[in-house]
Motif scaffolding. Structure first.
Motif, PDB file in Angstrom:
ATOM      1  N   LEU A   1      61.927 -12.844 -30.593  1.00 11.95           N
ATOM      2  CA  LEU A   1      60.621 -13.348 -30.182  1.00 11.95           C
ATOM      3  C   LEU A   1      60.596 -13.721 -28.708  1.00 11.95           C
ATOM      4  N   SER A   2      61.705 -14.239 -28.217  1.00 16.39           N
ATOM      5  CA  SER A   2      61.785 -14.589 -26.805  1.00 16.39           C
ATOM      6  C   SER A   2      61.610 -13.359 -25.930  1.00 16.39           C
ATOM      7  N   SER A   3      62.291 -12.293 -26.315  1.00 13.64           N
ATOM      8  CA  SER A   3      62.232 -11.064 -25.527  1.00 13.64           C
ATOM      9  C   SER A   3      60.883 -10.371 -25.644  1.00 13.64           C
ATOM     10  N   LYS A   4      60.352 -10.316 -26.859  1.00  9.93           N
ATOM     11  CA  LYS A   4      59.131  -9.541 -27.094  1.00  9.93           C
ATOM     12  C   LYS A   4      57.877 -10.244 -26.592  1.00  9.93           C
ATOM     13  N   TYR A   5      57.861 -11.580 -26.687  1.00 10.18           N
ATOM     14  CA  TYR A   5      56.649 -12.318 -26.337  1.00 10.18           C
ATOM     15  C   TYR A   5      56.800 -13.143 -25.052  1.00 10.18           C
ATOM     16  N   HIS A   6      57.939 -13.000 -24.410  1.00  6.00           N
ATOM     17  CA  HIS A   6      58.190 -13.642 -23.113  1.00  6.00           C
ATOM     18  C   HIS A   6      57.992 -15.168 -23.173  1.00  6.00           C
ATOM     19  N   ILE A   7      58.589 -15.766 -24.195  1.00  5.59           N
ATOM     20  CA  ILE A   7      58.579 -17.217 -24.338  1.00  5.59           C
ATOM     21  C   ILE A   7      60.004 -17.675 -24.619  1.00  5.59           C
ATOM     22  N   GLY A   8      60.228 -18.970 -24.570  1.00  2.00           N
ATOM     23  CA  GLY A   8      61.535 -19.499 -24.903  1.00  2.00           C
ATOM     24  C   GLY A   8      61.820 -19.324 -26.382  1.00  2.00           C
ATOM     25  N   GLY A   9      63.087 -19.169 -26.723  1.00  2.00           N
ATOM     26  CA  GLY A   9      63.446 -18.959 -28.117  1.00  2.00           C
ATOM     27  C   GLY A   9      63.485 -20.239 -28.927  1.00  2.00           C
ATOM     28  N   TYR A  10      64.332 -21.165 -28.488  1.00  2.00           N
ATOM     29  CA  TYR A  10      64.547 -22.388 -29.264  1.00  2.00           C
ATOM     30  C   TYR A  10      64.890 -23.535 -28.322  1.00  2.00           C
ATOM     31  N   ALA A  11      64.431 -24.735 -28.673  1.00  2.00           N
ATOM     32  CA  ALA A  11      64.794 -25.926 -27.900  1.00  2.00           C
ATOM     33  C   ALA A  11      64.828 -27.138 -28.819  1.00  2.00           C
ATOM     34  N   GLY A  12      65.680 -28.069 -28.440  1.00  2.00           N
ATOM     35  CA  GLY A  12      65.721 -29.367 -29.099  1.00  2.00           C
ATOM     36  C   GLY A  12      65.578 -30.424 -28.032  1.00  2.00           C
ATOM     37  N   GLN A  13      66.352 -31.489 -28.169  1.00  2.00           N
ATOM     38  CA  GLN A  13      66.380 -32.546 -27.152  1.00  2.00           C
ATOM     39  C   GLN A  13      67.778 -32.528 -26.531  1.00  2.00           C
ATOM     40  N   PHE A  14      67.893 -31.869 -25.396  1.00  2.00           N
ATOM     41  CA  PHE A  14      69.207 -31.582 -24.832  1.00  2.00           C
ATOM     42  C   PHE A  14      69.499 -32.299 -23.519  1.00  2.00           C
ATOM     43  N   LEU A  15      68.608 -33.185 -23.081  1.00  2.00           N
ATOM     44  CA  LEU A  15      68.929 -34.047 -21.947  1.00  2.00           C
ATOM     45  C   LEU A  15      70.014 -35.023 -22.400  1.00  2.00           C
ATOM     46  N   PRO A  16      70.962 -35.394 -21.526  1.00  2.00           N
ATOM     47  CA  PRO A  16      72.020 -36.318 -21.962  1.00  2.00           C
ATOM     48  C   PRO A  16      71.509 -37.736 -22.219  1.00  2.00           C
ATOM     49  N   TYR A  17      71.096 -37.994 -23.439  1.00  2.00           N
ATOM     50  CA  TYR A  17      70.660 -39.325 -23.895  1.00  2.00           C
ATOM     51  C   TYR A  17      70.819 -39.333 -25.413  1.00  2.00           C
TER      52      TYR A  17
END
Length: 421
Positions: free
Chosen positions: A179-195
């Protein structure tokens, strides 16, 4: 007469403290029988649902109004402000909205007062939720909301591609990449800032791979090196392969919510509060939620939530107690869901047909909460979290290999859990 006056005064003091002690004598505090205006200190109200609920109390308690004191959005910053206030023995805060992992620390430090568990309908709450408010067999707060991480996904895109919601990490990786490649959006995200959010995401990955970081009493490091490397490797590979975008390394809850809601992500891990705003956005009708995926099947979330406690330095603890009773009752619990999209703690609400019709994700959320795991109960939890988030952040930024990160993390956690004397 003097003896009688002393006896009457003593009786009044005991009556004023009713509900504030679980067993044995309660901690001495400035205002166990005090009444009047109070404050409610809690994290930023990102869904703007809280003030109308507080107005309900204020309309019926004109002599005991509650004022909302909004703290920062991030849990770490909320805790820092609360701790600074309580260490100064300030009476500015009366009722505290505590992340479930702070109970042990705040109780151990003497910053909150014990409560009488018989004063609250703990048996009506979801299994395991009330345990987050206990420390050393005493009740120190009352559950107000529960929480479990969910996987938000673009149902419209999955339908176009004839895909089903991912149940495993392999499926998430493949679908996010496509989906990231075909629709030019990010694939997956969570909360990845160090906190704290990164600690939660990492803990979910470890337990969804069948592992554990610490024993429930936080006295032993039970982290298996191989399992933990698999869990961390899944996240690191996602960043290196690109289906987890670099921007995700700067995300907290609100950033990841907005990224998904604005159509920039195919999948996102977030708490249930993100559901309501998305239904009122351009994404309405185009998304759904499911349980977090795991290594070989549905994963396990970290049990979250907010508990309400009374500051040991409050001068109006009687009003604070009455407010907590009201605010954790059935009427407000229903509004917590319908107005704020936050998971209530009353179990019966998850089986209410009218609510399920309005919030189709309730059965999934109930499963996620009941299968979630609590974080270790320890007064040193903040230090544990800092060690984890720092180590994991280093691996995600590719500054340290996964195997080296895991080995060092296990050693560092051992020093925190069993410090050298």
């Amino acid at each position: 007469m003097a003896r009688r006056a002393v006896a009457v005064l003593a009786a009044l003091m005991v009556a004023g403290c009713a509900g504030l002690t679980d067993s044995g004598a309660a901690r001495s505090a400035p205002g166990t029988s005090g009444t009047g205006p109070i404050t409610f200190a809690t994290g930023k109200d990102t869904t703007a649902y809280l003030r109308p609920l507080l107005d309900r109390w204020n309309q019926t308690h004109p002599d005991e109004p509650v004022t909302l004191l909004e703290l920062p959005e991030a849990a770490d910053e909320q805790r820092a402000q609360m701790v600074a206030n309580l260490q100064a023995h300030s009476d500015v805060y009366d009722v505290l909205g505590l992340d479930v992992v702070w109970t042990a620390e705040f109780a151990d430090a003497g910053w909150i007062v014990p409560l009488d568990r018989n004063q609250f309908p703990l048996d009506k709450m979801l299994k395991g939720v009330a345990d987050t408010a206990m420390y050393r067999d005493r009740l120190w707060a009352v559950p107000y909301t529960s929480n479990a991480g969910l996987l938000y996904y673009r149902s419209d895109l999955l339908k176009k591609e004839h895909l089903k919601p991912p149940r495993t990490w392999a499926e998430l990786r493949n679908e996010a990449t496509l989906l990231s490649s075909k629709y030019h959006i990010g694939g997956y995200a969570g909360q990845f800032l160090p906190y704290e959010g990164l600690t939660v995401n990492f803990a979910e990955a470890v337990q969804s791979a069948g592992g554990q970081i610490l024993s429930p009493d936080a006295r032993r490091v039970t982290m298996d090196l191989g399992t933990t490397q698999t869990a961390l490797g899944f996240l690191v590979d996602g960043v290196e392969e690109g289906w987890i975008p670099q921007e995700a390394l700067t995300y907290k809850e609100e950033e990841s919510r907005l990224a998904f809601q604005d159509g920039h992500l195919a999948f996102a891990r977030n708490w249930p509060h993100a559901y309501g705003p998305a239904t009122h956005s351009s994404l309405a009708g185009k998304f759904a939620v499911t349980r977090l995926p795991g290594l070989n099947g549905p994963g396990s979330s970290t049990l979250g939530g907010l508990n309400l406690a009374i500051s040991a330095y409050s001068k109006r603890q009687k009003t604070a107690l009455d407010f907590i009773r009201y605010f954790t009752g059935p009427e407000i619990q229903r509004l917590v869901l319908t107005e704020g999209s936050f998971p209530p703690v009353w179990a019966e609400l998850y089986d209410d047909p009218a609510l399920i019709k309005r919030f189709p994700y309730l059965p999934v959320l109930k499963e996620a909460i009941l299968s979630a795991r609590p974080r270790p109960v320890t007064p040193n939890y903040n230090q544990v979290s800092l060690v984890i988030s720092s180590a994991v952040s280093g691996a995600l930024s590719s500054s340290k290999p996964v195997d080296e990160t895991v080995a060092d993390l296990k050693q560092q956690l051992g020093e925190v859990v069993q410090p050298r004397g």
